[in-house]
Design a protein around this motif. Structure first.
Motif, PDB file in Angstrom:
ATOM      1  N   PHE A  26      31.099  47.598  38.650  1.00  0.00           N
ATOM      2  CA  PHE A  26      30.121  46.641  39.173  1.00  0.00           C
ATOM      3  C   PHE A  26      30.343  45.251  38.571  1.00  0.00           C
ATOM      4  O   PHE A  26      30.252  44.230  39.264  1.00  0.00           O
ATOM      5  N   ALA A  27      30.625  45.229  37.263  1.00  0.00           N
ATOM      6  CA  ALA A  27      30.857  43.941  36.596  1.00  0.00           C
ATOM      7  C   ALA A  27      32.092  43.243  37.162  1.00  0.00           C
ATOM      8  O   ALA A  27      32.098  42.026  37.386  1.00  0.00           O
ATOM      9  N   LEU A  28      33.170  44.034  37.385  1.00  0.00           N
ATOM     10  CA  LEU A  28      34.386  43.462  37.967  1.00  0.00           C
ATOM     11  C   LEU A  28      34.129  42.931  39.367  1.00  0.00           C
ATOM     12  O   LEU A  28      34.597  41.853  39.745  1.00  0.00           O
ATOM     13  N   LEU A  29      33.369  43.720  40.151  1.00  0.00           N
ATOM     14  CA  LEU A  29      33.051  43.304  41.514  1.00  0.00           C
ATOM     15  C   LEU A  29      32.209  42.027  41.505  1.00  0.00           C
ATOM     16  O   LEU A  29      32.465  41.092  42.289  1.00  0.00           O
ATOM     17  N   PHE A  30      31.215  41.984  40.629  1.00  0.00           N
ATOM     18  CA  PHE A  30      30.364  40.795  40.541  1.00  0.00           C
ATOM     19  C   PHE A  30      31.181  39.572  40.112  1.00  0.00           C
ATOM     20  O   PHE A  30      31.006  38.471  40.645  1.00  0.00           O
ATOM     21  N   ASN A  31      32.063  39.772  39.153  1.00  0.00           N
ATOM     22  CA  ASN A  31      32.897  38.668  38.675  1.00  0.00           C
ATOM     23  C   ASN A  31      33.820  38.159  39.776  1.00  0.00           C
ATOM     24  O   ASN A  31      34.024  36.959  39.946  1.00  0.00           O
ATOM     25  N   PHE A  32      34.362  39.099  40.563  1.00  0.00           N
ATOM     26  CA  PHE A  32      35.244  38.721  41.676  1.00  0.00           C
ATOM     27  C   PHE A  32      34.480  37.912  42.725  1.00  0.00           C
ATOM     28  O   PHE A  32      34.945  36.857  43.194  1.00  0.00           O
ATOM     29  N   PHE A  36      28.592  56.618  34.128  1.00  0.00           N
ATOM     30  CA  PHE A  36      27.728  55.433  34.101  1.00  0.00           C
ATOM     31  C   PHE A  36      28.496  54.181  33.644  1.00  0.00           C
ATOM     32  O   PHE A  36      28.393  53.112  34.242  1.00  0.00           O
ATOM     33  N   LEU A  37      29.256  54.362  32.562  1.00  0.00           N
ATOM     34  CA  LEU A  37      30.008  53.216  32.043  1.00  0.00           C
ATOM     35  C   LEU A  37      31.077  52.745  33.024  1.00  0.00           C
ATOM     36  O   LEU A  37      31.317  51.547  33.189  1.00  0.00           O
ATOM     37  N   LEU A  38      31.724  53.692  33.686  1.00  0.00           N
ATOM     38  CA  LEU A  38      32.740  53.342  34.684  1.00  0.00           C
ATOM     39  C   LEU A  38      32.110  52.576  35.846  1.00  0.00           C
ATOM     40  O   LEU A  38      32.641  51.557  36.314  1.00  0.00           O
ATOM     41  N   ALA A  39      30.950  53.063  36.300  1.00  0.00           N
ATOM     42  CA  ALA A  39      30.256  52.386  37.392  1.00  0.00           C
ATOM     43  C   ALA A  39      29.830  50.981  36.979  1.00  0.00           C
ATOM     44  O   ALA A  39      29.938  50.015  37.756  1.00  0.00           O
TER      45      ALA A  39
END
Length: 323
Positions: free
Chosen positions: A39-45, A32-35
């Motif tokens: 997701f946070a990295l993808l959203f930030n990108f 869960f934490l990895l996902a």
């Protein structure tokens, strides 16, 4: 509260509570934490690439405004350069010629700045070329203004010893503005009123009623007052000295005689339509060393800046001449 889950035990024929192992719980938590991190990295990108922050939008507006200001600056420099080029042309072709001073070469007027790159500090930005080019043009314009200012200082000094010369050269309009019907045609290619063929018109045509006074444009001696020159009809030629001659054609009658000395502003004749003429008007020419030159540069003696600009506008129109 988490739901309790059971499974059916076939050996005991009963339901037993499912107990989650700590390792499994840790594995689920880790996934869960990895996902969430991915997701946070993808959203930030995506945000960085496709969604502008308020600060970025503000900077973009400032950049757009700066580009607009530089474009306006370049437009103003274009206008200033055009005005300066007009002064430079008159300086080389008229003023310096008047005072027998060598024209200033174009290379000297438009020389750049060699050696050290003066515009290196503008490199490395999104609009480096625009900024550097604008500053370069501004530097060249400032230098050209300095060169022209020094040239005019030189001309002013030469003029101190040229009083007689200044009195002699053609310097006023040969027909007063209040007597003009209109300025019919200027120096340059015009349509011939008789053949309708485009040809070079070597003078300026001033339309006025028959009998309107015509004035000597500078001090000099009347060399001709006759109608024996083809096309000009009754005309007068005044020798001003220094290589200058002015010609007044299609006159109704004369007010001077050959070899008479005249001063600028003397009435020498009257507007008519003699010779090759379509209507009453004065055809006026200026010669320098036997070469016809544009008379538009010889009206500084009695026209205001506004009147001269209006005359310049009318003279530049490619219309039909009257002779």
């Amino acid at each position: 509260m988490a739901k309790v889950k059971y499974y059916y035990d076939a050996e005991t024929l009963s339901y037993r509570k499912i107990k989650r192992k700590k390792a499994t719980t840790f594995k689920y938590a880790f996934v869960f934490l990895l996902a969430a991190a991915l997701f946070a990295l993808l959203f930030n990108f995506i945000s960085n690439q496709y969604i502008d922050s308020p600060k970025e939008r503000q900077l973009a507006r400032e950049l757009q405004n700066m580009q607009l200001q530089y474009e306006l600056l370049n437009k103003r420099m274009d206008d200033a350069i055009a005005a300066l080029e007009n002064v430079e042309e008159r300086d080389n072709a008229i003023y310096r010629l008047y005072f027998e001073a060598n024209p200033i070469p174009e290379e000297q007027r438009r020389a750049g700045f060699g050696g050290v790159n003066r515009y290196k500090k503008f490199e490395g930005y999104d609009n480096s070329q625009l900024i550097a080019e604008s500053n370069k043009r501004l530097d060249i314009l400032e230098k050209a203004i300095v060169v022209q200012s020094k040239s005019l200082d030189e001309i002013a000094k030469l003029a101190e010893d040229k009083e007689k010369f200044l009195e002699a050269i053609p310097a006023i309009q040969p027909v007063r503005n209040e007597n003009l019907t209109r300025m019919a045609s200027g120096y340059g290619y015009r349509t011939d009123p008789f053949t309708k063929v485009r040809k070079f018109h070597f003078g300026m045509d001033f339309t006025a009623p028959r009998g309107t006074p015509v004035y000597a444009t500078g001090n000099g001696i009347v060399k001709r007052a006759d109608n024996s020159s083809s096309g000009y009809g009754k005309h007068i030629r005044i020798d001003h000295g220094y290589g200058y001659v002015s010609l007044y054609a299609h006159l109704y009658k004369y007010n001077v005689r050959v070899n008479q000395r005249v001063k600028r502003g003397d009435i020498i004749g009257y507007v008519g339509s003699t010779g090759r003429s379509e209507a009453p008007h004065l055809h006026y020419e200026v010669f320098k060393d036997d070469e016809r030159i544009n008379p538009i540069n010889f009206y500084y003696g009695n026209l205001s800046a506004t009147e001269f600009n209006e005359l310049l506008r009318k003279a530049s129109l490619e219309n039909q001449s009257l002779d």
